[in-house]
Design an enzyme around this catalytic site. Structure first.
Site, PDB file in Angstrom:
ATOM      1  N   ASP A 171      -7.541 -21.036 -31.721  1.00  0.00           N
ATOM      2  CA  ASP A 171      -6.356 -22.025 -32.155  1.00  0.00           C
ATOM      3  C   ASP A 171      -6.661 -22.689 -33.380  1.00  0.00           C
ATOM      4  O   ASP A 171      -7.975 -22.890 -33.554  1.00  0.00           O
ATOM      5  CB  ASP A 171      -6.330 -22.909 -30.816  1.00  0.00           C
ATOM      6  CG  ASP A 171      -4.994 -23.910 -31.226  1.00  0.00           C
ATOM      7  OD1 ASP A 171      -4.124 -23.533 -31.424  1.00  0.00           O
ATOM      8  OD2 ASP A 171      -5.352 -25.104 -31.502  1.00  0.00           O
ATOM      9  N   GLU A 214      -5.824 -17.690 -35.252  1.00  0.00           N
ATOM     10  CA  GLU A 214      -4.469 -18.412 -35.397  1.00  0.00           C
ATOM     11  C   GLU A 214      -4.473 -18.941 -37.089  1.00  0.00           C
ATOM     12  O   GLU A 214      -4.977 -19.990 -37.074  1.00  0.00           O
ATOM     13  CB  GLU A 214      -3.971 -19.579 -34.461  1.00  0.00           C
ATOM     14  CG  GLU A 214      -2.746 -19.904 -35.109  1.00  0.00           C
ATOM     15  CD  GLU A 214      -2.449 -21.284 -34.529  1.00  0.00           C
ATOM     16  OE1 GLU A 214      -0.937 -21.858 -34.298  1.00  0.00           O
ATOM     17  OE2 GLU A 214      -3.237 -22.123 -34.253  1.00  0.00           O
TER      18      GLU A 214
END
Length: 512
Positions: free
Chosen positions: A212, A248
């Protein structure tokens, strides 16, 4: 010996790009905010039988409990510690899920939130999913432990301590993202603590990680903690198998940070994919499906073997992240099924299917003021079970796009045609297109406002096939439309512009 060492080195270098799915499976599904107990059941009863390779799960580590607004989905992205207890379940339930899913050949990919801890305004106390004490104002997280020394506050050069300019790569990587306390990942202690958390998950049996907010970390810092990761658990994976890594990185162009900055560490999330495909399927900006003939790198995307692709994700289906209004979601089900069908038929990238929950959208001045709403929950905030209806759809406001016949059957299609070349492209210079995958599969779309009736070269062996969009092959019959392929590989396709699903797909395993 030198050759063996070289090959071993290459295996290590390439390992992080390999999704580690079982042979014969080619896609994963994001079961967003599902409970661990429900995921374990879904692996056994549905995902394994239909050839899904794995599940991306929501962050499994302890997070802050937010009550204003009440239990939003994004509280999962505000860590308090690396203990394994969330509203999806506790550590025992997590371990049970990983074991049961692995045992049926469906692997688990963890959403790793390691760029930051909770927001600076998170207060202090034990309002966290394991009950661990923390003090956000003092940057004190004793359950890790992290202290003020472990954060980037002194490194960030903005007056607010926040990212103020996305054109400045130093701000993007050294300052706080929307108030989230930014970890100092250049410090050995922080790196080793992150690696220790991820290694615990590897020991439990996970197959890889979504990193993330990778864009908000320096690529070298990510590499430093990835280099400390163990090989995968040999109970389910071959000795020496490296964890699959996909990062990401929102890169729509126009910023100094690009997806290619992160290639050394693993794959990257190709956000341009869903944004562009949505624009084309919606027929916005003069786009036509005929233009998809060179889809992939020809559209400026990252190389196929570096891409994790998706039509939508948990952020941009709510207008966050990237892509804006062009992103197709379950709310636009007719167009969405076409987009997911195209993605799963096309060879570019490694594919992830989205599985969502409904929320009460409420647009005010073009913004959904309910975009924060968390998963279907009881009054105490606990997540509702995923119930299965008689028609195999889901109840309790779980959408379960992966269970839609059209999407589930295209996951199978992708498995069947894996390794076959992109072939036999046809278009009408507008929004009727078709293409094959070697001699294994063929798909046809009619996204025009007029009916389609055309003979096309499929490349498939002669015979009668079940269209897996309109129905299923059951024994030796088809519950939907049938397609006859002649000895020369030609077949006639008739698709109404008013059809609920204006596309058809056939593959060799659907031959009657």
């Amino acid at each position: 010996m030198q050759v063996l060492l070289l090959l071993a080195g290459l295996g290590f270098c390439w390992g992080q790009y390999n999704p580690n799915v079982q042979a014969g499976t080619t896609s994963i599904v994001h079961l967003f905010e599902w409970r661990w107990a429900d995921i374990a059941l879904e692996c056994e009863r549905y995902l394994a039988p239909y050839g899904f390779g794995g599940v991306q799960v929501s962050p499994p580590n302890e997070n802050i409990i937010v009550t204003d607004p009440f239990r939003p989905w994004w509280e999962r992205y505000q860590p308090i510690s690396y203990k394994l207890c969330t509203r999806s379940g506790d550590e025992n339930e997590f371990r049970d899920m990983v074991t049961r899913c692995n045992n049926v050949g469906v692997h688990i990919y963890v959403d790793a939130v390691v760029n930051h801890m909770c927001g600076s305004g998170g207060g202090s106390g034990t309002h966290s999913t394991c009950g661990s004490y923390f003090n956000a104002g003092e940057r004190d997280f004793p359950a890790v432990p992290y202290s003020g020394w472990d954060f980037n506050d002194g490194k960030c050069q903005t007056a607010s301590g926040e990212i103020e300019n996305y054109g400045d790569m130093y701000q993007v990587r050294d300052c706080r993202l929307t108030g989230l306390l930014d970890l100092a990942l250049e410090k050995d202690y922080v790196r080793s603590t992150v690696a220790e958390y991820m290694n615990r998950l590897i020991d439990i049996g996970v197959a890889g990680f979504r990193i993330d907010a990778a864009k908000h970390m320096w690529p070298g810092d990510i590499k430093a903690f990835l280099d400390q990761l163990k090989d995968l658990n040999t109970e389910w994976f071959s000795a020496g198998t490296r964890p699959f890594i996909y990062q990401e990185v929102i890169d729509l162009g126009g910023e100094p940070i690009t997806g290619s900055d992160y290639f050394e560490n693993g794959r990257v999330t190709e956000f341009k994919y869903g944004a562009k495909l949505g624009t084309v399927i919606r027929k916005w900006d003069g786009e036509k499906m005929a233009y998809l003939v060179n889809w992939g790198e020809g559209w400026g995307f990252v190389p196929s073997d570096r891409a994790l692709v998706f039509v939508d994700n948990h952020d941009n289906q709510r207008g966050h992240g990237a892509g804006g209004a062009s992103i197709l979601t379950f709310w636009d089900s007719r167009l969405y099924k076409m987009a997911v069908g195209f993605m799963l038929a096309h060879p570019y990238g490694f594919t992830r299917v989205m599985s969502s929950f409904r929320w009460p959208r409420n647009f005010v001045n073009g913004e959904d003021v309910n975009d924060w709403v968390g998963p279907p929950s009881e009054s105490d905030g606990s997540t509702k079970a995923v119930t299965i209806n008689e028609d195999t759809t889901c109840g309790n406001d779980w959408v379960c796009e992966h269970r839609w016949r059209q999407i589930r059957n295209m996951v199978v299609f992708r498995n069947v045609v894996d390794g076959e070349p992109f072939s036999n492209w046809w278009d009408n210079d507008s929004n009727q297109v078709a293409f094959g995958r070697g001699s294994k599969g063929f798909i046809v779309f009619n996204n025009d406002d007029w009916d389609m009736n055309v003979d096309l070269q499929t490349g498939l062996p002669a015979g009668t096939y079940c269209d897996v969009i309109s129905g299923d092959k059951e024994d030796n019959r088809c519950t939907g439309s049938q397609v006859y392929v002649s000895e020369d590989g030609l077949a006639n396709f008739q698709i109404s512009s008013q059809a609920e699903d204006p596309f058809m797909a056939i593959h060799v395993n659907a031959k009657l």
